[in-house]
Design an enzyme around this catalytic site. Structure first.
Site, PDB file in Angstrom:
ATOM      1  CE  LYS A  53     -10.569   5.262  -9.748  1.00  0.00           C
ATOM      2  NZ  LYS A  53      -9.064   5.039  -9.220  1.00  0.00           N
ATOM      3  CD  GLN A  97      -6.640   3.080  -7.499  1.00  0.00           C
ATOM      4  OE1 GLN A  97      -7.527   3.244  -8.778  1.00  0.00           O
ATOM      5  NE2 GLN A  97      -5.641   4.163  -6.821  1.00  0.00           N
ATOM      6  CG  ASP A 120      -6.106   7.899 -14.225  1.00  0.00           C
ATOM      7  OD1 ASP A 120      -7.201   8.121 -13.868  1.00  0.00           O
ATOM      8  OD2 ASP A 120      -5.426   6.594 -13.500  1.00  0.00           O
TER       9      ASP A 120
END
Ligand code: NDP
Length: 284
Positions: A53, A97, A120
């Site tokens: 990322k 995460q 997300d």
């Protein structure tokens, strides 16, 4: 027939090229898109995802920072960090995460992220907006699948779509996106009776199961678009999808490979969501 290969690596590259220009234009207007990734877990795969990322952000000019939290971190400390990022005007996207350390409360942490910074698309407000057909950040993997279908020119409106898998991060949002694109959608799962008879009806078949080569050629309609979300590591260390690629490619109209299909699109859509959040902040 031999299926058209849907190349996710190439699509992701094209998306990054477009984003680079958008990021440069935003910077000229005084907004530098920023993404914060919180790593509060010890899963080895997470380290790789986070590094990927960071690299992808760098490629398009998004300022990324990774906040690594030690195993001793408390829930209060994690929430305080999220709140700091919520109020930091240089940060437009916050990503927690997963999985996080077992002693932490994942649901509470995800809820603490401001919905407009939830790149997300996991926040219940954003999941709810998707359900209601309102604009909101959409979970990256299903958003990437839709982008692949659109780019490949797969007809969607009025078509039968079947999604295997009903997880909150892939199957359910995928079904909502296909519905929004006017597909007639069927959601399947482990209790579905006679799955092959359902999947054979699909003009668009999405496999998000987590079982190697589960979808065999006899489950696929001739000419269907087959999107393989699965990432399964085999004993020899190689990776394969949920679809028996070699057999299904001879029957489908379109197919995504694993690796190189949906996978690269997930990060590309994260970048898209971050740039969209920065644009929204500029217009707020
Ligand atoms: P989950 O384990 O959360 O969900 C799997 C789904 O598959 C469940 O809904 C389950 O049904 C269903 N299922 C399991 N067995 C069967 C069966 N025999 N017949 C029909 N349905 C079945 O997985 P995720 O949604 O998180 O991920 C799915 C796959 O996608 C995994 O391989 C994962 O690694 C991959 N993935 C890939 C990403 C990418 O970037 N490309 C991102 C995220 C995930 P039930 O609900 O009844 O248990």
């Amino acid at each position: 027939m031999s299926a058209n290969l849907i190349d996710g690596k190439q699509a992701a590259k094209e998306i990054r090229i477009g984003l680079r220009k958008e990021v440069a234009a935003l910077k000229e207007k005084g907004v530098a898109p920023g993404l914060a990734v919180i790593l509060a877990g010890s899963d080895p795969a997470s380290q790789i995802y986070v590094a990927n990322k960071e690299k992808a952000c760098e490629k398009v000019g998004i300022a990324s920072q990774t906040i690594r939290m030690p195993e001793t971190v408390t829930q209060a400390e994690l929430l305080a960090e999220i709140e700091r990022l919520n109020t930091d005007p240089a940060i437009h996207g916050i990503l927690l995460q997963l999985p996080i350390y077992k002693h932490l409360n994942e649901r509470e942490a995800l809820l603490a992220i401001r919905p407009e910074k939830d790149v997300d698309g996991f926040h219940p407000i954003n999941a709810g907006k998707l359900f209601l057909g309102e604009k909101a950040p959409v979970a990256c993997t299903p958003a990437g699948c839709m982008e692949l279908l659109r780019r490949a020119g797969v007809p969607l409106s009025g078509k039968r779509a079947v999604v295997i898998g009903r997880s909150n991060i892939v199957g359910k949002p995928m079904s909502m996106l296909l519905l929004a694109a006017n597909c007639t959608v069927t959601m399947c799962h482990s209790r579905t009776v006679d799955l092959p008879s359902v999947t054979r009806e699909a003009d668009i078949l999405v496999a998000a199961i987590g079982r190697p080569r589960f979808v065999t050629a006899d489950m696929v309609k001739e000419g269907a678009a087959v999107i393989d979300v699965g990432i399964n590591r085999l004993e020899d260390g190689s990776i394969c999808g949920d679809v028996d690629y070699d057999a299904v490619a001879g029957k489908a109209g379109w197919i995504t490979p694993v690796p190189g299909g949906v996978g690269p699109m997930t990060i590309a859509m994260l970048l898209v969501n971050t740039v969209e959040a920065a644009k929204a902040a500029l217009n707020a």
